[in-house]
Design a protein around this motif. Structure first.
Motif, PDB file in Angstrom:
ATOM      1  N   GLU A 109       0.606  -1.130   0.196  1.00  0.00           N
ATOM      2  CA  GLU A 109       0.086   0.243  -0.089  1.00  0.00           C
ATOM      3  C   GLU A 109       1.021   1.064  -0.357  1.00  0.00           C
ATOM      4  OE1 GLU A 109      -3.454   2.304   2.667  1.00  0.00           O
ATOM      5  OE2 GLU A 109      -3.012  -0.103   3.202  1.00  0.00           O
ATOM      6  N   MET A 110       1.840   1.397   0.960  1.00  0.00           N
ATOM      7  CA  MET A 110       2.565   2.628   1.356  1.00  0.00           C
ATOM      8  C   MET A 110       3.742   2.853  -0.038  1.00  0.00           C
ATOM      9  SD  MET A 110       3.908   2.381   5.489  1.00  0.00           S
ATOM     10  CE  MET A 110       5.212   4.053   4.472  1.00  0.00           C
ATOM     11  N   VAL A 111       4.289   1.224  -0.836  1.00  0.00           N
ATOM     12  CA  VAL A 111       5.023   1.935  -2.302  1.00  0.00           C
ATOM     13  C   VAL A 111       4.306   1.792  -3.797  1.00  0.00           C
ATOM     14  CG1 VAL A 111       6.305   0.331  -4.240  1.00  0.00           C
ATOM     15  CG2 VAL A 111       6.918  -0.295  -1.320  1.00  0.00           C
ATOM     16  N   LYS A 112       2.582   1.458  -4.013  1.00  0.00           N
ATOM     17  CA  LYS A 112       2.062   2.502  -4.011  1.00  0.00           C
ATOM     18  C   LYS A 112       1.285   3.599  -4.272  1.00  0.00           C
ATOM     19  CE  LYS A 112      -0.443  -2.423  -4.869  1.00  0.00           C
ATOM     20  NZ  LYS A 112      -1.582  -3.135  -5.075  1.00  0.00           N
ATOM     21  N   GLN A 113       1.351   3.553  -3.161  1.00  0.00           N
ATOM     22  CA  GLN A 113       1.277   5.407  -3.228  1.00  0.00           C
ATOM     23  C   GLN A 113       2.404   6.617  -2.857  1.00  0.00           C
ATOM     24  OE1 GLN A 113       0.116   6.144   1.215  1.00  0.00           O
ATOM     25  NE2 GLN A 113      -0.153   9.113   1.006  1.00  0.00           N
ATOM     26  N   PHE A 114       3.961   6.077  -2.507  1.00  0.00           N
ATOM     27  CA  PHE A 114       4.913   6.824  -2.142  1.00  0.00           C
ATOM     28  C   PHE A 114       5.816   6.592  -3.609  1.00  0.00           C
ATOM     29  CE2 PHE A 114       3.396   7.172   1.702  1.00  0.00           C
ATOM     30  CZ  PHE A 114       2.904   8.525   1.944  1.00  0.00           C
ATOM     31  N   ILE A 115       6.437   5.442  -3.956  1.00  0.00           N
ATOM     32  CA  ILE A 115       7.044   5.023  -5.715  1.00  0.00           C
ATOM     33  C   ILE A 115       6.733   3.711  -6.184  1.00  0.00           C
ATOM     34  CG2 ILE A 115       9.204   5.297  -3.805  1.00  0.00           C
ATOM     35  CD1 ILE A 115       9.792   2.769  -2.730  1.00  0.00           C
ATOM     36  N   PRO A 116       5.527   3.518  -6.603  1.00  0.00           N
ATOM     37  CA  PRO A 116       4.819   3.334  -7.094  1.00  0.00           C
ATOM     38  C   PRO A 116       5.577   2.446  -8.392  1.00  0.00           C
ATOM     39  CG  PRO A 116       4.409   5.346  -8.110  1.00  0.00           C
ATOM     40  CD  PRO A 116       5.134   5.389  -6.729  1.00  0.00           C
ATOM     41  N   HIS A 117       6.953   3.022  -9.142  1.00  0.00           N
ATOM     42  CA  HIS A 117       7.421   2.231 -10.207  1.00  0.00           C
ATOM     43  C   HIS A 117       7.691   1.163  -9.432  1.00  0.00           C
ATOM     44  CE1 HIS A 117      11.023   4.121  -7.648  1.00  0.00           C
ATOM     45  NE2 HIS A 117      10.870   3.026  -8.654  1.00  0.00           N
ATOM     46  N   ALA A 118       8.552   0.999  -7.858  1.00  0.00           N
ATOM     47  CA  ALA A 118       8.835   0.159  -7.223  1.00  0.00           C
ATOM     48  C   ALA A 118       7.615  -1.811  -7.551  1.00  0.00           C
ATOM     49  CB  ALA A 118       9.201  -0.075  -5.748  1.00  0.00           C
ATOM     50  N   MET A 119       6.139  -1.492  -7.446  1.00  0.00           N
ATOM     51  CA  MET A 119       6.065  -2.369  -7.455  1.00  0.00           C
ATOM     52  C   MET A 119       6.736  -3.492  -9.297  1.00  0.00           C
ATOM     53  SD  MET A 119       4.140  -2.547  -4.849  1.00  0.00           S
ATOM     54  CE  MET A 119       2.852  -3.854  -5.471  1.00  0.00           C
ATOM     55  N   SER A 120       7.381  -2.874 -10.075  1.00  0.00           N
ATOM     56  CA  SER A 120       7.186  -4.048 -10.569  1.00  0.00           C
ATOM     57  C   SER A 120       9.092  -3.716 -11.141  1.00  0.00           C
ATOM     58  CB  SER A 120       6.553  -3.371 -12.057  1.00  0.00           C
ATOM     59  OG  SER A 120       7.256  -1.820 -12.544  1.00  0.00           O
ATOM     60  N   CYS A 121       9.269  -3.332  -9.686  1.00  0.00           N
ATOM     61  CA  CYS A 121      11.072  -3.992  -9.530  1.00  0.00           C
ATOM     62  C   CYS A 121      11.445  -4.855  -8.592  1.00  0.00           C
ATOM     63  CB  CYS A 121      11.150  -2.449  -9.103  1.00  0.00           C
ATOM     64  SG  CYS A 121      11.716  -0.944 -10.283  1.00  0.00           S
ATOM     65  N   MET A 122      12.749  -5.431  -8.653  1.00  0.00           N
ATOM     66  CA  MET A 122      13.132  -6.243  -7.543  1.00  0.00           C
ATOM     67  C   MET A 122      13.505  -5.985  -5.920  1.00  0.00           C
ATOM     68  SD  MET A 122      16.163  -9.336  -8.074  1.00  0.00           S
ATOM     69  CE  MET A 122      17.326  -7.989  -8.601  1.00  0.00           C
ATOM     70  N   ARG A 123      12.059  -5.435  -5.066  1.00  0.00           N
ATOM     71  CA  ARG A 123      11.913  -5.457  -4.099  1.00  0.00           C
ATOM     72  C   ARG A 123      12.711  -5.933  -2.685  1.00  0.00           C
ATOM     73  NH1 ARG A 123       6.493  -3.654  -1.999  1.00  0.00           N
ATOM     74  NH2 ARG A 123       5.539  -5.871  -3.416  1.00  0.00           N
TER      75      ARG A 123
END
Length: 532
Positions: free
Chosen positions: A289-303
């Motif tokens: 939820e926080m990733v989508k809100q603040f750094i949405p590009h990271a959802m398709s990165c290697m977290r």
């Protein structure tokens, strides 16, 4: 939540003017969409402090740490040095400690004249380290925090060595991680724009990789953590409560933090901290939820992260009025040479066949471009580079090949003449020994003229990403409110806080910040008086 009164925050305008960051990249988009965010992750605190003290306490200590990773270890070691009788209680959600420290790459950005730098012929003092730190910091970097970091970074190295972490040797190659047996490598220090911005003439390497214990199967990171953990476990004044999840901070009617609530074995527990609480329980990269809100590009990165980096410490502190900053910032790490050092001599091109950056850019800078501007790109090289890459690595890269550049372009779906023009321009620069387009280092500037030619796709999914936003702290690691006032009794360090280098995460910057400010937190917390 911007601090408009803090004149030492590095702004977008002053940062760009100071660093000339566009050199080495196709345009200035490196900072696009990455300023501070005005956010409320939870309902804001009440305007007037109010007590939420429990009627009974289940345990008490002078200090409570939330999270048992690198920052907590350094804090415990240094509080105990100053105050040997201090009772420290560490609350750890998992069944064992280590967090991200235990599973990271084990590189730590250190300097100021470390023993490893000196032994390998490099000279640096705190002032030069500070100049380099400011030159590499992104928009929102705090000059005071960077100054404190620089003044303490050598002591951080010394403390790690004292704890048993081992470093030795230097490798001048281009690595995301050097071969075991050597520790010291460059990040972005050789880039001409960094040297120019810092006013320095000689590059000095800063990334120190801990050595692995080769008598065991432990990784570099696990070996490093074992040294820190053993140092803490040897302290008789430290107690660790595992499988305990912190839920909220407890305050008195003045707003001072006096303890925490947590759950253990299905029951709610109240823990009293008579001097201070330290939040060091990771960032928010594992919170969708926080990733989508603040750094949405990271959802398709290697977290990255430990799997438990859910932003708990950030939300707990904001619930009592803490400020946050740089919530849109992230580490996006993906150097062109990540798969093999030989690939630094390749070129990186867009689906249109255009180069977009100097291929010797450090991992955070190149990773940011791939993650946010060029999520589909190609790494193109010739047979000379191909033969320098180990066969096992070549097999994994899923290579496309062509007898000519035009034939390779057709395989990639690029207009042949466009890629041919790009390669011709690059080869002309290589022949002249100067990359006019992006200032790639002359030592790795080599023409692509020996066929057959090869390429593989580099996508956003290959970018390793961590959150860099978090709680705003001062140079003593005290947590601040939006107006800059201190929340008494509350400290924070590590990934729970806004990253020291803002958007431009340095290789090894996460562990460096955790270790450096964990150490500072331990020393500063030892000065706290008991409220009880």
């Amino acid at each position: 939540m911007k601090d408009n009164n803090n004149k030492n925050i590095i702004s977008r305008r002053s940062f760009l003017k100071f660093t000339g960051v566009a050199i080495g990249t196709a345009g200035t988009g490196l900072l696009t969409g990455c300023g501070e965010a005005d956010v409320n992750l939870v309902p804001p605190a009440q305007s007037e402090p109010s007590s939420n003290l429990p009627s009974t306490w289940d345990d008490s200590a002078d200090y409570i740490y939330v999270g048992f990773g690198g920052a907590a270890a350094m804090a415990a070691i240094h509080t105990s040095k100053t105050y040997p009788n201090a009772k420290i209680l560490i609350i750890e959600q998992h069944t064992a400690g280590g967090g991200s420290t235990k599973i990271c790459g084990a590189g730590t950005y250190l300097g100021g004249g470390t023993a490893t730098q000196t032994a390998n012929g490099f000279s640096e003092n705190a002032d030069d380290f500070y100049k380099n730190a400011v030159a590499t910091a992104g928009e929102g970097g705090d000059a005071d925090i960077l100054r404190t970091y620089s003044d303490n970074v050598k002591a951080t190295f010394d403390a790690l060595v004292e704890a048993g972490v081992q470093y030795q040797g230097f490798n001048p190659g281009y690595f995301s991680s050097p071969p075991n047996g050597t520790s010291l490598i460059f990040d972005n220090e050789r880039r001409p724009e960094i040297l120019s911005a810092a006013g320095l003439t000689t590059p000095v390497p800063h990334v120190h990789f801990a050595l692995a214990d080769t008598t065991t199967t432990l990784t570099r990171a696990a070996t490093m953590w074992r040294s820190l953990e053993n140092k803490v476990l040897a302290l008789s004044n430290v107690k660790i409560s595992y499988s305990t999840e912190a839920k909220s901070l407890l305050t008195d009617n003045t707003g001072r933090v006096v303890g925490i609530t947590a759950t253990k074995d299905g029951a709610t527990k109240n823990f009293k901290a008579t001097r201070a609480v330290l939040l060091c329980c990771g960032g928010f990269i594992n919170n969708d939820e926080m990733v989508k809100q603040f750094i949405p590009h990271a959802m398709s990165c290697m977290r990255g992260g430990s799997g438990r980096d859910k932003g708990a410490g950030i939300k707990m502190a904001q619930a009592i009025g803490a400020d946050v900053k740089l919530m849109n910032a992230a580490e996006d790490f993906c150097p062109i040479f990540m798969d093999d050092p030989a690939l630094v001599r390749a070129i990186a091109v867009t689906p249109s066949g255009d180069r977009f950056a100097a291929e010797d850019l450090g991992g955070p800078e190149m990773g940011r471009l791939i993650a946010r501007q060029y999520p589909d790109s190609y790494i193109v090289f010739d047979s000379q580079t191909y033969n320098e890459i180990p066969e096992a690595t070549r097999t994994k890269l899923q290579l496309k090949t062509g007898a000519t550049i035009e034939a390779l372009a057709s395989e990639l779906g690029i207009v042949p003449q466009y890629l041919a023009q790009t390669v011709a321009r690059y080869n002309a620069s290589a022949s002249g020994g100067l990359d006019q387009q992006f200032k790639k280092g002359a030592d790795v500037l080599r023409a692509l003229n020996v066929g057959p030619f090869y390429a593989y796709k580099r996508t956003r999914s290959r970018v390793f990403t961590l959150s860099c936003g978090g709680l705003r702290i001062n140079t003593k690691t005290q947590v601040l409110r939006p107006d800059g006032s201190v929340i008494k009794g509350l400290y924070a360090a590590g990934a729970t806080t806004a990253h020291i280098n803002a958007q431009h995460y340095l290789a090894g910057g996460g562990t460096s910040g955790a270790f450096s400010f964990g150490r500072i937190a331990g020393l500063e917390m030892a000065k706290e008086n008991s409220w009880a």
